[in-house]
Design an enzyme around this catalytic site. Structure first.
Site, PDB file in Angstrom:
ATOM      1  N   ARG A 189     -72.638  12.376  20.839  1.00 34.66           N
ATOM      2  CA  ARG A 189     -73.203  13.288  21.843  1.00 34.66           C
ATOM      3  C   ARG A 189     -74.705  13.490  21.674  1.00 34.66           C
ATOM      4  NH1 ARG A 189     -67.782  15.353  21.221  1.00 34.66           N
ATOM      5  NH2 ARG A 189     -68.526  16.095  19.226  1.00 34.66           N
TER       6      ARG A 189
ATOM      7  N   GLU B 118     -64.171  17.634   5.069  1.00 31.35           N
ATOM      8  CA  GLU B 118     -63.210  18.557   4.465  1.00 31.35           C
ATOM      9  C   GLU B 118     -62.248  17.766   3.561  1.00 31.35           C
ATOM     10  OE1 GLU B 118     -60.282  22.158   5.903  1.00 31.35           O
ATOM     11  OE2 GLU B 118     -61.153  20.810   7.394  1.00 31.35           O
TER      12      GLU B 118
END
Ligand code: AMP
Length: 174
Positions: free
Chosen positions: A59, A96
């Protein structure tokens, strides 16, 4: 002037449970808002002597590409691994679970070139920090990192300590 925050759609539990995904496609559908966001994202750097825009996959290409066109600047992409065809350098960053990396062509940046890094959203800061390191390694100068959105409750800014950061929309809670 539009309130850009009203045009961001929050999609809860995408791509997995617990994530509030900030969907910018609803902003992009509004031509005036898209243009306003692009201009406002460049505004803090207009007197900084920016020589190149570097957009982060994917993006960051939308806002970075529009910015490069609007201000007559060259554009270079940071891409996910294995997408760039010529010689690249790469930086890894922690997720994560596990890690990811981004790449840039070795000839994308000239030594001493002033580069503005662009992405849609700052979360953990891992992606943008890796992007900045790649510019450093190629001898470029990171003038700043421009985001549309920051999830400040994640404190990803810490990873960009010492960098010049700007953000248009801040979410300080989930
Ligand atoms: P990070 O490296 O954690 O700062 O993640 C930044 C990248 O992941 C950006 O390129 C974003 O497009 C994407 N991203 C991370 N979290 C979100 C979210 N909650 N909504 C939309 N995009 C996200």
């Amino acid at each position: 002037m539009k309130d850009l925050e009203l045009l961001i759609r929050n999609v809860q539990d995408f791509p997995k449970e617990g994530i509030g995904f900030k969907d910018i496609t609803t902003l992009l559908k509004d031509a005036d808002a898209f243009r306003q966001a692009t201009k406002q994202m460049y505004e803090p750097y207009k007197d900084a002597g920016v020589q190149k825009i570097a957009g982060i996959d994917s993006r960051g290409f939308i806002f970075g590409g529009a910015m490069a066109y609007e201000y007559g600047l060259p554009f270079v992409p940071f891409r996910k691994p294995g997408k760039l065809p010529a010689e690249t350098i790469s930086e890894s960053y922690a997720l994560e679970y596990g890690e990811d990396s981004i790449e840039i062509h070795v000839d994308a940046i000239e030594k001493g070139e002033k580069v503005l890094v662009v992405d849609d959203l700052l979360a953990t800061g891992g992606t943008a920090a890796a992007a900045c390191k790649l510019i450093d390694r190629l001898g470029g100068i990171v003038v700043g990192v421009s985001f549309l959105i920051e999830l400040s409750f994640i404190s990803g800014r810490k990873k960009l300590d010492g960098r010049n950061i700007s953000v248009l929309i801040d979410y300080d809670s989930e």
